[in-house]
Scaffold this motif. Structure first.
Motif, PDB file in Angstrom:
ATOM      1  N   ARG A 101       0.834  -1.218   0.000  1.00  0.00           N
ATOM      2  CA  ARG A 101       0.000   0.000   0.000  1.00  0.00           C
ATOM      3  C   ARG A 101       0.862   1.258   0.000  1.00  0.00           C
ATOM      4  N   ALA A 102       1.843   1.279   0.904  1.00  0.00           N
ATOM      5  CA  ALA A 102       2.664   2.478   1.053  1.00  0.00           C
ATOM      6  C   ALA A 102       3.512   2.753  -0.179  1.00  0.00           C
ATOM      7  N   SER A 103       4.193   1.723  -0.687  1.00  0.00           N
ATOM      8  CA  SER A 103       5.122   1.947  -1.797  1.00  0.00           C
ATOM      9  C   SER A 103       4.400   2.375  -3.071  1.00  0.00           C
ATOM     10  N   LEU A 104       3.263   1.750  -3.391  1.00  0.00           N
ATOM     11  CA  LEU A 104       2.537   2.120  -4.608  1.00  0.00           C
ATOM     12  C   LEU A 104       1.918   3.508  -4.475  1.00  0.00           C
ATOM     13  N   GLY A 105       1.307   3.785  -3.333  1.00  0.00           N
ATOM     14  CA  GLY A 105       0.698   5.103  -3.131  1.00  0.00           C
ATOM     15  C   GLY A 105       1.715   6.221  -3.176  1.00  0.00           C
ATOM     16  N   MET A 106       2.866   6.009  -2.546  1.00  0.00           N
ATOM     17  CA  MET A 106       3.903   7.035  -2.555  1.00  0.00           C
ATOM     18  C   MET A 106       4.466   7.250  -3.948  1.00  0.00           C
ATOM     19  N   ALA A 107       4.584   6.190  -4.732  1.00  0.00           N
ATOM     20  CA  ALA A 107       5.090   6.319  -6.105  1.00  0.00           C
ATOM     21  C   ALA A 107       4.220   7.265  -6.919  1.00  0.00           C
ATOM     22  N   VAL A 108       2.896   7.122  -6.793  1.00  0.00           N
ATOM     23  CA  VAL A 108       1.970   7.955  -7.572  1.00  0.00           C
ATOM     24  C   VAL A 108       1.991   9.405  -7.087  1.00  0.00           C
ATOM     25  N   VAL A 109       1.915   9.607  -5.786  1.00  0.00           N
ATOM     26  CA  VAL A 109       1.803  10.963  -5.240  1.00  0.00           C
ATOM     27  C   VAL A 109       3.077  11.770  -5.472  1.00  0.00           C
ATOM     28  N   VAL A 110       4.230  11.147  -5.263  1.00  0.00           N
ATOM     29  CA  VAL A 110       5.488  11.871  -5.463  1.00  0.00           C
ATOM     30  C   VAL A 110       5.641  12.287  -6.923  1.00  0.00           C
ATOM     31  N   ALA A 111       5.270  11.405  -7.854  1.00  0.00           N
ATOM     32  CA  ALA A 111       5.364  11.760  -9.272  1.00  0.00           C
ATOM     33  C   ALA A 111       4.474  12.962  -9.593  1.00  0.00           C
ATOM     34  N   LEU A 112       3.307  13.039  -8.959  1.00  0.00           N
ATOM     35  CA  LEU A 112       2.393  14.163  -9.200  1.00  0.00           C
ATOM     36  C   LEU A 112       2.966  15.494  -8.733  1.00  0.00           C
ATOM     37  N   MET A 113       3.887  15.471  -7.769  1.00  0.00           N
ATOM     38  CA  MET A 113       4.491  16.718  -7.294  1.00  0.00           C
ATOM     39  C   MET A 113       5.241  17.441  -8.402  1.00  0.00           C
ATOM     40  N   GLY A 114       5.720  16.691  -9.383  1.00  0.00           N
ATOM     41  CA  GLY A 114       6.425  17.326 -10.487  1.00  0.00           C
ATOM     42  C   GLY A 114       5.531  18.170 -11.363  1.00  0.00           C
ATOM     43  N   PHE A 115       4.199  18.003 -11.219  1.00  0.00           N
ATOM     44  CA  PHE A 115       3.244  18.792 -11.992  1.00  0.00           C
ATOM     45  C   PHE A 115       2.618  19.921 -11.182  1.00  0.00           C
ATOM     46  N   ALA A 116       3.078  20.129  -9.940  1.00  0.00           N
ATOM     47  CA  ALA A 116       2.471  21.138  -9.069  1.00  0.00           C
ATOM     48  C   ALA A 116       2.564  22.524  -9.708  1.00  0.00           C
ATOM     49  N   PRO A 117       1.429  23.250  -9.853  1.00  0.00           N
ATOM     50  CA  PRO A 117       1.464  24.581 -10.466  1.00  0.00           C
ATOM     51  C   PRO A 117       1.866  25.679  -9.494  1.00  0.00           C
ATOM     52  N   ASN A 118       1.755  25.427  -8.188  1.00  0.00           N
ATOM     53  CA  ASN A 118       2.101  26.436  -7.187  1.00  0.00           C
ATOM     54  C   ASN A 118       2.444  25.738  -5.872  1.00  0.00           C
ATOM     55  N   VAL A 119       2.922  26.519  -4.898  1.00  0.00           N
ATOM     56  CA  VAL A 119       3.382  25.945  -3.643  1.00  0.00           C
ATOM     57  C   VAL A 119       2.230  25.373  -2.823  1.00  0.00           C
ATOM     58  N   THR A 120       1.023  25.907  -2.997  1.00  0.00           N
ATOM     59  CA  THR A 120      -0.138  25.387  -2.266  1.00  0.00           C
ATOM     60  C   THR A 120      -0.432  23.941  -2.671  1.00  0.00           C
ATOM     61  N   VAL A 121      -0.431  23.682  -3.967  1.00  0.00           N
ATOM     62  CA  VAL A 121      -0.671  22.327  -4.454  1.00  0.00           C
ATOM     63  C   VAL A 121       0.452  21.398  -3.998  1.00  0.00           C
ATOM     64  N   LEU A 122       1.678  21.888  -4.013  1.00  0.00           N
ATOM     65  CA  LEU A 122       2.813  21.084  -3.553  1.00  0.00           C
ATOM     66  C   LEU A 122       2.618  20.656  -2.102  1.00  0.00           C
ATOM     67  N   ILE A 123       2.230  21.592  -1.255  1.00  0.00           N
ATOM     68  CA  ILE A 123       2.029  21.280   0.159  1.00  0.00           C
ATOM     69  C   ILE A 123       0.874  20.298   0.338  1.00  0.00           C
ATOM     70  N   LEU A 124      -0.212  20.464  -0.435  1.00  0.00           N
ATOM     71  CA  LEU A 124      -1.349  19.545  -0.346  1.00  0.00           C
ATOM     72  C   LEU A 124      -0.942  18.130  -0.757  1.00  0.00           C
ATOM     73  N   LEU A 125      -0.108  18.016  -1.777  1.00  0.00           N
ATOM     74  CA  LEU A 125       0.378  16.696  -2.197  1.00  0.00           C
ATOM     75  C   LEU A 125       1.264  16.073  -1.128  1.00  0.00           C
ATOM     76  N   ARG A 126       2.012  16.895  -0.425  1.00  0.00           N
ATOM     77  CA  ARG A 126       2.847  16.368   0.652  1.00  0.00           C
ATOM     78  C   ARG A 126       1.991  15.946   1.847  1.00  0.00           C
ATOM     79  N   VAL A 127       0.843  16.592   2.022  1.00  0.00           N
ATOM     80  CA  VAL A 127      -0.120  16.132   3.030  1.00  0.00           C
ATOM     81  C   VAL A 127      -0.633  14.738   2.658  1.00  0.00           C
ATOM     82  N   LEU A 128      -0.992  14.561   1.379  1.00  0.00           N
ATOM     83  CA  LEU A 128      -1.465  13.264   0.904  1.00  0.00           C
ATOM     84  C   LEU A 128      -0.380  12.202   1.040  1.00  0.00           C
TER      85      LEU A 128
END
Length: 425
Positions: A101-128
């Motif tokens: 669960r952890a490894s697959l979920g982290m793989a997806v979320v971390v990759a999405l951080m590369g598409f963050a349009p602003n710092v707010t979205v980046l922080i929200l992804l780090r919350v996830l």
């Protein structure tokens, strides 16, 4: 509680055939590789986080320091909330499902951080990320519940070197990629490393898990069967203080190096080398200190490591070049190999087998809260008083933690021969 027969069936450190490698050793190898991949992936992010926040439109060193601390630390405060939940699930359903669960979920979320349009979205992804993370914690729990207590320090110390070894290479790789290809690709590659950890776990981790007879025990009921309640709480507080001190400087090292060098061409790479310096020392010392903790006692290793860590933090406040900083961080890394494995080993020694996952969950919550508190604390203090002040306070905090450990941990385990503490079974 498990019957005697069920306990024997659940013991996965016993080889199924004469001469066969015990299961805990085989899983230790697989988890080492998986945590190594995870360490490479996750540590690529830390040194480039302030630079990425700048790229997302934030200006001013003070604001960058503060947001770097928040973005870095928020993952861990959320993980602290969910860690006991995942620990409880591990006790009920097994540790391998939690690893997947952890490894697959982290793989997806971390990759999405590369598409963050602003710092707010980046922080929200780090919350996830904090919500679904826990691969390293699950690995520690898996090995701790399989290894015999005579090898616990060695096994957990060796396992710790995997994440550190990955963390050693990660910042250098992340710095190189950031300098050469830009910052977003760092997140994509990090996600790929996490996916490798998922595949390794899926195909190679083995677990002879026997579900407990009672699946719905509340924490109050679990707490009643913990033989050393006060000592468990003290070790959690100790873990919190250690992490608070260690992570007060981690998110702002890049800014510290930026202030002491005129060559900004390879800032990300130099910052990666500074991060990695402590990792080199840690890799050298962790297994060795683990062996010492098995022979002499983890409580002794923990106390000495805290004192020496305090001694090596203070000179970092007075360095003038990145190379001096790297030297002191290398020496610091040698002492760090005796901290986290020692705490985990001590917790394991006093925790009943059926509740290791849940108690480890609370121990990891203390760790995550300390990381979050340290990141925010370091960002705020550095913005107000400068980074050298953070290093001086951190050194003092290590000495305070050493006094705390001596009073409430060291003397208790040192008196084990008088029967004050009995290993949980």
């Amino acid at each position: 509680m498990l019957s005697t027969k069920r306990k024997e069936d659940a013991r996965s450190d016993i080889p199924s055939a004469k001469g066969q490698m015990p299961l805990w050793k085989r899983n230790l190898i697989v988890c080492w590789v998986g945590m190594f991949a995870t360490g490479i992936g996750m540590s690529q992010i830390a040194p480039i986080l302030p630079l990425y926040i700048t790229e997302l439109g934030v200006t001013g060193d003070g604001m960058i320091n503060q947001l770097s601390g928040i973005a870095f630390g928020v993952t861990f405060v959320v993980a602290a909330i969910f860690s006991p939940i995942w620990g409880s699930a591990a006790d009920k359903y097994g540790r391998k499902p939690m690893l997947l669960r952890a490894s697959l979920g982290m793989a997806v979320v971390v990759a999405l951080m590369g598409f963050a349009p602003n710092v707010t979205v980046l922080i929200l992804l780090r919350v996830l990320l904090g919500t679904i993370s826990g691969y390293i914690t699950a690995c520690n729990t898996l090995i701790a519940t399989q290894v015999d207590k005579g090898n616990a320090g060695f096994a957990l110390g060796t396992l710790a070197t995997s994440n550190v070894a990955g963390s050693l290479l990660g910042p250098i790789i992340g710095g190189f990629i950031g300098d050469t290809f830009g910052l977003p690709p760092v997140f994509f590659i990090t996600g790929s490393f996490m996916f490798i950890a998922f595949l390794l776990t899926l195909f190679f981790v083995k677990e002879n898990f026997v579900p407990p007879e009672k699946k719905n025990e509340k924490m109050k009921e679990v707490w009643k069967v913990i033989p050393e309640k006060r000592l468990t709480a003290v070790l959690c507080v100790t873990f919190f203080v250690i992490m608070l001190g260690l992570y007060s400087i981690e998110p702002i090292i890049t800014i510290y190096i930026k202030d002491m060098t005129v060559d900004l061409t390879h800032l990300a790479l130099i910052s990666g080398l500074a991060f990695s310096a402590s990792g080199v020392g840690n890799v050298i010392s962790a297994s060795w200190l683990g062996r010492i903790s098995d022979r002499r006692g983890a409580h002794k290793v923990l106390l000495v490591s805290l004192i020496t860590a305090g001694l090596f933090f203070i000179p970092q406040a007075f360095v003038h070049t990145p190379w001096e900083l790297m030297g002191w961080r290398f020496l610091l890394g040698i002492t760090l190999g005796g901290l986290t494995p020692a705490v985990i080993t001590l917790v394991r020694k006093i925790t009943p087998e059926a509740h290791v996952g849940r108690i480890f969950g609370f121990t990891m919550s203390a760790q995550y809260l300390g990381i979050f508190g340290g990141a925010v604390f370091g960002g705020q203090v550095s913005a107000a008083f400068g980074i050298p002040t953070v290093l001086l306070i951190t050194g003092a905090l290590m000495f305070i933690a050493a006094v705390w450990v001596y009073l409430f941990v060291f003397r208790r385990f040192h008196n084990k021969k008088e029967g004050l503490i009995a290993d949980a079974v």
